[in-house]
Each structure stands twice: as structure tokens, then as C-alpha cells.
Write a protein that holds these residues in place. Structure first.
Motif, mmCIF file in Angstrom:
data_model
loop_
_atom_site.group_PDB
_atom_site.id
_atom_site.type_symbol
_atom_site.label_atom_id
_atom_site.label_comp_id
_atom_site.label_asym_id
_atom_site.label_seq_id
_atom_site.Cartn_x
_atom_site.Cartn_y
_atom_site.Cartn_z
ATOM 1 N N ILE A 264 74.669 59.898 -10.610
ATOM 2 C CA ILE A 264 75.223 59.966 -11.956
ATOM 3 C C ILE A 264 75.375 61.440 -12.298
ATOM 4 N N ARG A 265 76.609 61.842 -12.637
ATOM 5 C CA ARG A 265 76.844 63.238 -13.017
ATOM 6 C C ARG A 265 77.443 63.244 -14.418
ATOM 7 N N TYR A 266 76.793 63.941 -15.338
ATOM 8 C CA TYR A 266 77.248 63.996 -16.723
ATOM 9 C C TYR A 266 77.414 65.438 -17.158
ATOM 10 N N SER A 267 78.542 65.711 -17.793
ATOM 11 C CA SER A 267 78.794 67.030 -18.363
ATOM 12 C C SER A 267 79.062 66.869 -19.852
ATOM 13 N N HIS B 192 76.941 70.692 -15.503
ATOM 14 C CA HIS B 192 76.572 69.280 -15.490
ATOM 15 C C HIS B 192 75.114 69.048 -15.079
ATOM 16 N N GLN C 169 83.905 65.971 -22.585
ATOM 17 C CA GLN C 169 82.700 65.574 -21.879
ATOM 18 C C GLN C 169 83.125 64.558 -20.830
ATOM 19 N N ASN C 170 82.385 64.498 -19.718
ATOM 20 C CA ASN C 170 82.773 63.551 -18.678
ATOM 21 C C ASN C 170 81.557 63.007 -17.951
ATOM 22 N N LEU C 171 81.780 61.837 -17.355
ATOM 23 C CA LEU C 171 80.749 61.124 -16.636
ATOM 24 C C LEU C 171 81.353 60.563 -15.356
ATOM 25 N N LYS D 178 86.136 60.255 -19.206
ATOM 26 C CA LYS D 178 86.245 61.563 -19.858
ATOM 27 C C LYS D 178 86.639 61.323 -21.306
ATOM 28 N N SER E 90 73.000 66.185 -12.807
ATOM 29 C CA SER E 90 73.225 65.179 -11.783
ATOM 30 C C SER E 90 71.890 64.558 -11.395
#
Length: 175
Positions: free
Chosen positions: A91-94, A113, A74-76, A63, A115
Motif C-alpha cells: 500500500i503506497r499513499y501520498s 509517500h 493525493q494518491n493511493l 488519485k 509505503s
């Protein structure tokens, strides 16, 4: 100027209940490092869908805060599951999440997000856009409970069936 880093250890139990009856429950331990700039950590645990699969779950998380208070970030998350009947990497990215403290012990969060998930057994990649939002309540010094609603597959905005909606609960204990 460098930010001080604190190391964190926690145990958690997470349950994700979709409105179509499917579910996933995961419990495990997480180690991480946090500063005002963000967080990096790793989780290892076990999970089950209570029907046909038990699995090992390994998450890598990151994050990065856009501000010193961590309200915007932002986070991964990279999640690997190795199960009796499944094996996948998600893989989840926001790019923009919000965490807003409402008082000393209660906060609200929202996480839109993307995904992507690769199913190794079926050699299949799936994509999804989604959002989850909820509240976290601290209980005492070390425990917190989060309750959230989730909408999956926003790319198919007209499908409001139970497979695209869920409610999640997370209990965490910080050591």
C-alpha cells in the motif's frame, strides 16, 4: 456541479533500477476513469526481477485532485504481486503530490509517500517513507516517457547506500 468523466486505456512498461543492483520490471494494461476531481483505475500485468522471480501484478489506483488543474493531489496505490518466489501486497499513499506542466508536452512531478508492504510467504510487514520525482515527456499523440529518481527508506535518512536509491523509467501508450 458534476465533472465529466473520460475513460482511459493504456499499456505501459516500467523498470525500477536500484543502485544496489536489484531491479523490478513490469509491463501490462491499465483501465481507468478520469475527471478534474481525480482518477480511479486498475492495472494488470507481469513483472520480473531478472534473477529468480516472475510475477503477476495487479494494481488498484486512485488519485484525488486538490485543484481543478490536478497540480496538487493525493494518491493511493495498492499493488498485489503473486510470484514464483514471492507473494505480497503493498500500500503506497501520498497525501500531497505535485504535477506541474512545464509546457504542452513536458511536466515535472514529485511524490513523497508512505509505503507498507506485507510479505505473505514470510509473514512480515515492512514500512517505509520515500519520494520519487521526475519528468514526463509526451511523444506524439499517444506515447509518453517518464524518467525519475527515487529515494527509499527516508526514515533511515543517514543510510545513503545503493539499496535506498534508484532510477526508474516508464513508457506508456494510451489507446
Amino acid at each position: 456541479m458534476p465533472y465529466p468523466v473520460t475513460f482511459k486505456s493504456s499499456a505501459s512498461l516500467n523498470t525500477y533500477q536500484n543502485f544496489d543492483g536489484s531491479n523490478l520490471t513490469i509491463g501490462g494494461l491499465e483501465e481507468g476513469a478520469a475527471s478534474k476531481r481525480g482518477y480511479a483505475g486498475a492495472f494488470i500485468g507481469v513483472g520480473t526481477d531478472f534473477n529468480s522471480d516472475a510475477m503477476l501484478v495487479i494494481d488498484l489506483k486512485g488519485k484525488m485532485n486538490y485543484d481543478d488543474n490536478g497540480i496538487l493531489n493525493q494518491n493511493l496505490r495498492v499493488r498485489n504481486t503473486i510470484g514464483l518466489n514471492s507473494s505480497a501486497t503493498q500500500i503506497r499513499y501520498s497525501p500531497l503530490s505535485v504535477e506541474v506542466p512545464l509546457n504542452k508536452n513536458l511536466s515535472f512531478y514529485a511524490n513523497p509517500h508512505y509505503s507498507g508492504k506485507y510479505d505473505y510467504r514470510n509473514d512480515k510487514w515492512t514500512n517505509s517513507a520515500g519520494i520519487f520525482a521526475g519528468f514526463t515527456q509526451k511523444i506524439g499523440k499517444n506515447t509518453s516517457v517518464s524518467i525519475e529518481a527515487q529515494r527509499y527508506n527516508l526514515q533511515d535518512i543517514n543510510d545513503n547506500s545503493g539499496k535506498n536509491w534508484g532510477i526508474n523509467a516508464i513508457v506508456s501508450y494510451n489507446f
